[in-house]
Design a protein around this motif. Structure first.
Motif, PDB file in Angstrom:
ATOM      1  N   LYS A  88       0.207  69.178  -4.111  1.00 48.08           N
ATOM      2  CA  LYS A  88       0.617  68.709  -2.779  1.00 48.08           C
ATOM      3  C   LYS A  88       1.913  69.387  -2.360  1.00 48.08           C
ATOM      4  O   LYS A  88       2.624  69.960  -3.181  1.00 48.08           O
ATOM      5  CB  LYS A  88       0.820  67.195  -2.789  1.00 48.08           C
ATOM      6  CG  LYS A  88       1.881  66.746  -3.772  1.00 48.08           C
ATOM      7  CD  LYS A  88       2.027  65.250  -3.779  1.00 48.08           C
ATOM      8  CE  LYS A  88       2.812  64.819  -4.923  1.00 48.08           C
ATOM      9  NZ  LYS A  88       3.857  64.409  -5.297  1.00 48.08           N
ATOM     10  N   SER A  89       2.213  69.327  -1.081  1.00 53.23           N
ATOM     11  CA  SER A  89       3.497  69.802  -0.583  1.00 53.23           C
ATOM     12  C   SER A  89       4.523  68.689  -0.778  1.00 53.23           C
ATOM     13  O   SER A  89       4.287  67.555  -0.389  1.00 53.23           O
ATOM     14  CB  SER A  89       3.418  70.119   0.908  1.00 53.23           C
ATOM     15  OG  SER A  89       2.899  71.383   1.109  1.00 53.23           O
ATOM     16  N   THR A  90       5.654  69.035  -1.363  1.00 51.47           N
ATOM     17  CA  THR A  90       6.691  68.036  -1.536  1.00 51.47           C
ATOM     18  C   THR A  90       7.536  67.973  -0.266  1.00 51.47           C
ATOM     19  O   THR A  90       7.568  68.929   0.516  1.00 51.47           O
ATOM     20  CB  THR A  90       7.595  68.383  -2.733  1.00 51.47           C
ATOM     21  OG1 THR A  90       8.296  69.593  -2.447  1.00 51.47           O
ATOM     22  CG2 THR A  90       6.801  68.530  -4.015  1.00 51.47           C
ATOM     23  N   THR A  91       8.222  66.867  -0.077  1.00 45.94           N
ATOM     24  CA  THR A  91       9.097  66.711   1.082  1.00 45.94           C
ATOM     25  C   THR A  91      10.168  67.791   1.085  1.00 45.94           C
ATOM     26  O   THR A  91      10.458  68.388   2.119  1.00 45.94           O
ATOM     27  CB  THR A  91       9.761  65.314   1.057  1.00 45.94           C
ATOM     28  OG1 THR A  91       8.730  64.326   1.009  1.00 45.94           O
ATOM     29  CG2 THR A  91      10.623  65.091   2.271  1.00 45.94           C
ATOM     30  N   ASP A  92      10.733  68.069  -0.088  1.00 44.46           N
ATOM     31  CA  ASP A  92      11.765  69.106  -0.181  1.00 44.46           C
ATOM     32  C   ASP A  92      11.226  70.476   0.227  1.00 44.46           C
ATOM     33  O   ASP A  92      11.898  71.235   0.912  1.00 44.46           O
ATOM     34  CB  ASP A  92      12.328  69.182  -1.602  1.00 44.46           C
ATOM     35  CG  ASP A  92      13.171  67.971  -1.957  1.00 44.46           C
ATOM     36  OD1 ASP A  92      13.610  67.259  -1.040  1.00 44.46           O
ATOM     37  OD2 ASP A  92      13.393  67.745  -3.158  1.00 44.46           O
ATOM     38  N   SER A  93      10.008  70.792  -0.189  1.00 43.56           N
ATOM     39  CA  SER A  93       9.411  72.083   0.163  1.00 43.56           C
ATOM     40  C   SER A  93       9.217  72.212   1.663  1.00 43.56           C
ATOM     41  O   SER A  93       9.477  73.267   2.244  1.00 43.56           O
ATOM     42  CB  SER A  93       8.063  72.260  -0.538  1.00 43.56           C
ATOM     43  OG  SER A  93       8.227  72.301  -1.925  1.00 43.56           O
ATOM     44  N   VAL A  94       8.772  71.151   2.284  1.00 46.98           N
ATOM     45  CA  VAL A  94       8.575  71.160   3.740  1.00 46.98           C
ATOM     46  C   VAL A  94       9.918  71.357   4.444  1.00 46.98           C
ATOM     47  O   VAL A  94      10.020  72.147   5.387  1.00 46.98           O
ATOM     48  CB  VAL A  94       7.885  69.859   4.208  1.00 46.98           C
ATOM     49  CG1 VAL A  94       7.870  69.748   5.723  1.00 46.98           C
ATOM     50  CG2 VAL A  94       6.467  69.781   3.655  1.00 46.98           C
TER      51      VAL A  94
END
Length: 166
Positions: A88-94
């Protein structure tokens, strides 16, 4: 700004003449700081540089700071820490990707290439190292961000240098 694959960024750098060869800047993009690291001219040692304060309203100022660093340090590109999670995409990555989009939208960093490098555990490793020092929280945070950027850039350099030798 333009995204390129990890090895391409380094290979493009090597195509330039040794005397004119630029550098790469490692970025640990966080809140409220962006840790910065730069590699030495011999392409194998990353060193801490500084931290920039990151707020929602200062993207133009940050772009100006990067523009100055590009000129002063002969920067060719950025190695940006990103948490890689295939599930999944992490919040930090986004948030990191949004930050780079905002930087790109300033149109102040045209011609600069960037790539992502897995930053998992870089901040945590630095936190564990400096915990016994009992530093003030603000001082501790800036050290963590700066040295997390060193970890990101050094891991990237170790990887690409190893690939170049094969």
């Amino acid at each position: 700004m333009r995204y390129v694959k990890s090895l391409s960024l380094f290979q493009d750098l090597l195509k330039t003449d040794g005397l004119e060869r630029g550098r790469l800047l490692g970025l640990d993009v966080g809140t409220p700081y962006i840790g910065l690291a730069v590699f030495g001219l011999n392409n194998n040692i990353a060193s801490p540089l500084s931290v920039l304060v990151r707020k929602k309203y200062n993207i133009e100022l940050i772009a100006d700071n990067f523009k100055c660093l590009i000129s002063e340090l002969s920067l060719e590109g950025f190695v940006v820490g990103l948490t890689f999670d295939r599930q999944k995409s992490t919040t930090d990555s986004v948030l990191v990707k949004l930050f780079l989009d905002e930087l790109s939208n300033t149109n102040k960093l045209t011609g600069i290439k960037y790539t992502y490098w897995d930053e998992r555990f870089t901040s945590r490793n630095v936190e564990m190292l400096i915990k016994p020092l009992n530093l003030h929280p603000v001082h501790s945070k800036t050290i963590v961000d700066k040295f997390a950027a060193v970890g990101i850039l050094q891991e990237y350099l170790d990887y690409v240098n190893k690939k170049q030798k094969k």
